[in-house]
Enzyme design. Structure first.
Site, PDB file in Angstrom:
ATOM      1  N   GLU A 160       0.736  -0.753   0.172  1.00  0.00           N
ATOM      2  CA  GLU A 160       0.495  -0.221   0.155  1.00  0.00           C
ATOM      3  C   GLU A 160       0.794   1.161   0.348  1.00  0.00           C
ATOM      4  O   GLU A 160       1.259   2.118   0.691  1.00  0.00           O
ATOM      5  CB  GLU A 160      -0.923  -0.347   1.161  1.00  0.00           C
ATOM      6  CG  GLU A 160      -1.828  -0.784   1.244  1.00  0.00           C
ATOM      7  CD  GLU A 160      -3.269  -1.074   2.287  1.00  0.00           C
ATOM      8  OE1 GLU A 160      -2.495  -0.936   3.098  1.00  0.00           O
ATOM      9  OE2 GLU A 160      -4.302  -1.660   1.453  1.00  0.00           O
TER      10      GLU A 160
ATOM     11  N   ASP B  77      -9.309  -8.065   3.460  1.00  0.00           N
ATOM     12  CA  ASP B  77      -9.162  -7.646   4.589  1.00  0.00           C
ATOM     13  C   ASP B  77      -9.647  -7.257   5.265  1.00  0.00           C
ATOM     14  O   ASP B  77     -10.776  -6.598   5.926  1.00  0.00           O
ATOM     15  CB  ASP B  77      -8.203  -5.874   3.945  1.00  0.00           C
ATOM     16  CG  ASP B  77      -8.120  -5.427   5.022  1.00  0.00           C
ATOM     17  OD1 ASP B  77      -7.510  -5.734   5.420  1.00  0.00           O
ATOM     18  OD2 ASP B  77      -8.444  -3.967   4.450  1.00  0.00           O
TER      19      ASP B  77
ATOM     20  N   GLU C  37     -13.102  -1.630  12.298  1.00  0.00           N
ATOM     21  CA  GLU C  37     -12.750  -1.137  10.989  1.00  0.00           C
ATOM     22  C   GLU C  37     -14.004  -1.155   9.988  1.00  0.00           C
ATOM     23  O   GLU C  37     -14.694  -0.486  10.046  1.00  0.00           O
ATOM     24  CB  GLU C  37     -11.385  -1.224   9.785  1.00  0.00           C
ATOM     25  CG  GLU C  37     -11.458  -1.021   8.972  1.00  0.00           C
ATOM     26  CD  GLU C  37     -10.066  -0.569   7.439  1.00  0.00           C
ATOM     27  OE1 GLU C  37      -9.147  -1.834   9.278  1.00  0.00           O
ATOM     28  OE2 GLU C  37      -9.893  -0.491   7.028  1.00  0.00           O
TER      29      GLU C  37
HETATM   30  O1  GCW Z   1      -7.378  -2.475   6.155  1.00  0.00           O
HETATM   31  C1  GCW Z   1      -6.159  -1.690   6.028  1.00  0.00           C
HETATM   32  C2  GCW Z   1      -6.698  -0.275   6.639  1.00  0.00           C
HETATM   33  C3  GCW Z   1      -5.341   0.557   6.628  1.00  0.00           C
HETATM   34  C4  GCW Z   1      -4.369  -0.314   7.141  1.00  0.00           C
HETATM   35  C5  GCW Z   1      -4.062  -1.526   6.573  1.00  0.00           C
HETATM   36  C6  GCW Z   1      -3.266  -2.944   6.780  1.00  0.00           C
HETATM   37  C7  GCW Z   1      -2.637   0.386   8.565  1.00  0.00           C
HETATM   38  O2  GCW Z   1      -7.863   0.713   5.523  1.00  0.00           O
HETATM   39  O3  GCW Z   1      -6.008   1.495   7.126  1.00  0.00           O
HETATM   40  O4  GCW Z   1      -3.632   0.375   7.449  1.00  0.00           O
HETATM   41  O5  GCW Z   1      -5.011  -2.293   6.032  1.00  0.00           O
HETATM   42  O6  GCW Z   1      -3.433  -3.026   7.617  1.00  0.00           O
HETATM   43  O7  GCW Z   1      -2.099  -2.378   6.877  1.00  0.00           O
END
Ligand code: GCW
Length: 843
Positions: A303, A382, A410
């Site tokens: 990311e 995720d 989340e």
């Molecule tokens: O799901 C995503 C989240 C991010 C997070 C990332 C991760 C910390 O939306 O906010 O970043 O995963 O787990 O690295």
């Protein structure tokens, strides 16, 4: 008699407002008369309880617990000669040094394990190490606080952890914000530094140690190199110093590019000598300050985070850089498997983010240093409401692994919706992956047992903040409690764990226990019903805040979170024969089950298969689309019922916590309708297939705001359209005006619940009043940011859509109904609709 003075105190406890800050360690009084008190120990003997050691803490906690829970004052002493009626707390080795023998047939203790033996008014708590002894003391206190006097009189317990790694991750940023945190700012950081007052950090360590969590990563995996300045390392030392008495070790997340960003080198190549040296020096400086430093957590090449790929190095080469720096100090490297291409295009049918972890890590199996643990999110995408287990757990035979869970909600309603997670977690940890066609249950892989690995375990992203409730919601704490308990023993039952938590948090009343269990056990199914069905992900807005509904964002995004929905079909084809090949990442027996829609469980159908909306489900015979509709209506009804269930606890819980939880349930009931209508409406529109029960788009009791006579209000098209009833709401003509919307009640005379759906935006606190014939029915404010501590959107959308309810309003046909809104800030007093709901109608 003592209990005479105590008993009124216990009763008064109900009336006294509790703020939740003591969580499950409230040590609330339980009924214990003189006879009961006499049957308990009168002395505490801690051996080798040096200042600041977990043994000293154990003595202090026991003393406090006896005083607060049963009103008994108990002295602490330290010598080998424990008086009669003592609790002896010690490490096994110190105990033996006192010349006291252990029973020959005692089960050996693993690291952090303990014995808890009670006999009459004596007890022995012996830890494999000091931390284990403290865990034993907390176990004793848990029995005391739950009033389990039988166990306190006679028990023989040996407790060993399921796995050595039982860590917490916090995603705290240096400026004090918390990524995906819903309970206020950080307890560790502010303005680029470590906060002066670490009282809350100490209290957090207390909670964590009582659930046997042994380490914490204090900063965000999206890490900032400035954490490694000498001043900030000093600050980390202070954090470690306040957590150490509870046996909680501290570690940090690293930014891979730190040698360049902070160190001034012109490279961060993991094979470059100067980079290796730089990390070695940093690691040494940390261990000088914190000799029991836990280790590092690294998110690399993920990311947009820097990583070894910049220099064409493998992830293993990147990881080993840190593992080798930590090794001489005994530190552990947690290296995240969350590596994927976040610019994927959907035009290629075979593209699939879910494949990424196995694609990246399987070829590297065996190349990681043995103090490295690959930290793997439970599912391949995720933290979604329903995912199959990550196949990576089956594919790393020569590498230590840990599971990554998320306690912060989340994708699960961000602590504004109830979501008890253990039943979901167990679908993963109890799953048998059938590696080599033999039993390979995920929890046995995590512990290291299955593949005979020395390390392994659990990590959970928790994200507590400065809010007194820790997570923003009292009930959300059951997940943190359960996380620790399950990481220690994943075979524990979800309901049994919850009941212990409830007893400790609220009390032991049977109706209270049953009700909180009913609510909690219904919470995941309900949430799944009204968010994303059949394995199609949580249909939240994944381009914005991951909170309210926005199904359209689940296609066409670069993040690879797709449903591949079109007007006739939906679902990801992850088969080997025709799709992305993902199902082939599982061992053959599991792969075969998922390859065929006829053997794939319905709740994962759309995860693995692309099917027509008209396909019939195996288990219920409904079509896919009708299941969407039915599930959404059922889910919203369940959420609605939570309010009544909670109300039945009035008087059994102190007023403050009762009211705070109630407010969230009322909010959730309204927001569940927003979810239901958005998702059902979206697929109704896309598929063109009506609801067989004619509920979708048919709301006989609603009065659309845009159809009213407007004065100072104008119609406004909501985006996404399905987040508005009829796609349209009203807003004041400018941001500083008052708007009036009038209409005539067309419904028969009677008693109704009057609800108003409006939008509560961040950045303004509008005020509304609703009238019937000039008589005010009620007023409210757009201040969810204060009341829920959560208000994620500046738009009229599925996040901000909110409902207010006025119960039992007497209405006559022909009455004038009027809503007046006063705009504030950027919030133009938006209204979507008013509904007059006869008893029993949920709409
Ligand atoms: O799901 C995503 C989240 C991010 C997070 C990332 C991760 C910390 O939306 O906010 O970043 O995963 O787990 O690295």
């Amino acid at each position: 008699m003592r209990w005479n003075t105590l008993w009124p105190l216990a009763l008064a406890g109900l009336a006294v407002a509790e703020d939740g800050s003591q969580a499950w360690l409230r040590y609330a009084p339980v009924h214990c008369n003189k006879h009961c008190q006499d049957a308990l120990p009168s002395h505490i003997t801690t051996l080798n309880a040096t200042k600041g050691s977990p043994l000293e803490t154990a003595g202090d906690e026991l003393q406090k617990g006896f005083r607060d829970i049963v009103g008994k004052h108990v002295q602490v002493s330290h010598g080998c000669d424990a008086p009669p009626s003592s609790i002896v707390v010690a490490t096994v080795s110190d105990f033996l040094e006192c010349g006291s023998p252990l029973a020959k047939d005692s089960t050996p203790l693993d690291e952090d394990g303990f014995y808890l033996l009670t006999h009459g008014s004596s007890a022995m708590i012996l830890g494999q190490n000091a931390r284990g002894a403290l865990y034993g003391a907390f176990e004793y206190l848990s029995l005391l606080a739950q009033g389990d006097f039988d166990a306190l009189a006679s028990t023989q317990t040996t407790e060993n952890p399921h796995a050595p790694i039982r860590w917490i991750n916090q995603w705290d940023n240096m400026d004090g914000s918390i990524e995906r945190g819903y309970a206020g700012p950080s307890i560790f950081f502010a303005e680029g530094a470590i906060v002066e007052d670490l009282t809350r950090a100490r209290e957090y360590a207390r909670l964590l140690s009582s659930i046997r969590v042994n380490a914490i990563i204090v900063n965000n995996v999206n890490a900032n190199a400035t954490l490694l300045t000498p001043e900030n390392m000093d600050g980390l030392q202070r954090i470690a110093d306040v957590m150490r008495p509870y046996g909680v070790q501290v570690g940090i997340s690293l930014n891979f590019a730190s040698p360049q960003d902070l160190g001034g080198l012109n490279t961060y190549d993991p094979l470059d000598e100067s980079v290796i040296q730089w990390w070695g020096d940093i690691t040494d400086s940390l261990y000088e300050r914190i000799p029991d430093f836990a280790g590092y957590l690294v998110k690399a090449s993920s990311e947009g985070q820097p990583g070894p790929d910049t220099y064409n190095r493998t992830l293993a080469e990147g990881a080993n850089l840190f593992a080798r720096a930590l090794k001489p100090h005994g530190g552990v490297l947690m290296f995240r498997a969350f590596v994927y291409d976040h610019h994927l295009t959907e035009d290629n049918w075979r593209n699939d983010r879910a494949n990424a972890a196995v694609d990246f890590f399987k070829p590297l199996d065996g190349e990681f240093e043995d103090n490295t643990v690959i930290q793997i999110k439970y599912g391949p995408i995720d933290f979604q409401v329903r995912e199959p287990v990550s196949p990576l757990f089956a594919n790393l035979r020569h590498t230590n692994v840990a599971i990554e869970l998320q306690v912060t909600q989340e994708y699960f309603g961000q602590q504004c919706h109830l979501f008890y997670m253990p039943p979901l977690w167990k679908t993963i940890t109890d799953f048998d992956l059938r590696v080599d066609n033999r039993s390979s249950v995920v929890r046995d892989i995590l512990s290291g047992e299955h593949f005979k690995r020395p390390l392994g375990g659990w990590a959970a992203v928790v994200n507590v903040g400065t809010n007194t409730t820790w997570l923003g919601s009292h009930l959300a704490l059951s997940n943190l409690y359960a996380y620790g308990r399950l990481a220690w023993d994943p075979t524990l039952d979800s309901v049994a764990v919850l009941e212990s938590w409830t007893r400790l948090t609220f009390g032991a009343n049977r109706h209270l226990l049953d009700t909180i269990t009913d609510l909690s056990m219904a919470s995941w199914p309900a949430y799944e019903n009204y968010t994303g069905n059949l394995g199609m992900q949580t249909l939240t807005d994944i381009l914005y805040t991951h909170y309210g509904p926005n199904p359209a964002t689940h296609d066409g995004n670069g993040w690879g979170m797709w449903t591949r929905a079109n007007s006739e079909t939906i679902g990801m084809d992850r088969t080997v024969w025709n799709g992305t090949g993902f199902s082939g990442q599982y061992p053959p027996q599991v792969a075969a089950r998922y390859e065929d829609p006829a053997t794939t469980p319905d709740n994962l159908l759309l995860w693995f298969h692309h099917v027509p909306y008209t396909r019939r489900l195996r288990e219920t015979g409904e079509t896919v689309i009708q299941h969407f509709y039915n599930a959404h209506y059922a889910g919203a009804e369940t959420a609605h019922s939570f309010v009544g269930l909670w109300d039945s606890l009035k008087g059994l819980i102190d007023t403050r916590r009762f009211a705070e939880v109630r407010e969230r349930f009322v909010y959730q009931a309204g927001h569940a309708i927003v979810w239901r209508d958005s998702v059902s409406g979206f697929y109704r529109n896309l598929s063109g297939i009506p609801d067989a029960h004619d509920r979708v788009w048919n709301h006989p009791w609603r009065l659309e705001a845009e159809d009213m006579q407007l004065d100072g209000y104008v119609a406004y098209t909501v985006s996404p359209p399905e987040a508005g009833s009829g796609a349209t709401a009203i807003v004041t003509a400018t941001n500083s005006t008052t708007g009036v919307a009038r209409t005539t009640v067309p419904f028969p005379d009677g008693m109704y619940d009057l609800v108003v759906n409006y939008y509560d935006l961040y950045g303004g606190k509008s005020e509304w009043t609703v009238y019937l014939n000039d008589e005010a029915v009620g007023s409210w404010k757009g201040d969810m940011e204060d009341r829920l501590g959560h208000n994620p959107s500046i738009y009229l959308d599925g996040h901000s859509a909110t409902r207010v309810r006025f119960a039992g309003v007497k209405v006559r046909e022909g009455d004038e109904l009027r809503v007046e809104g006063v705009a504030d800030g950027i919030e133009p007093a938006p209204v979507d609709y008013v509904a007059l709901l006869p008893a029993g109608v949920v709409d």
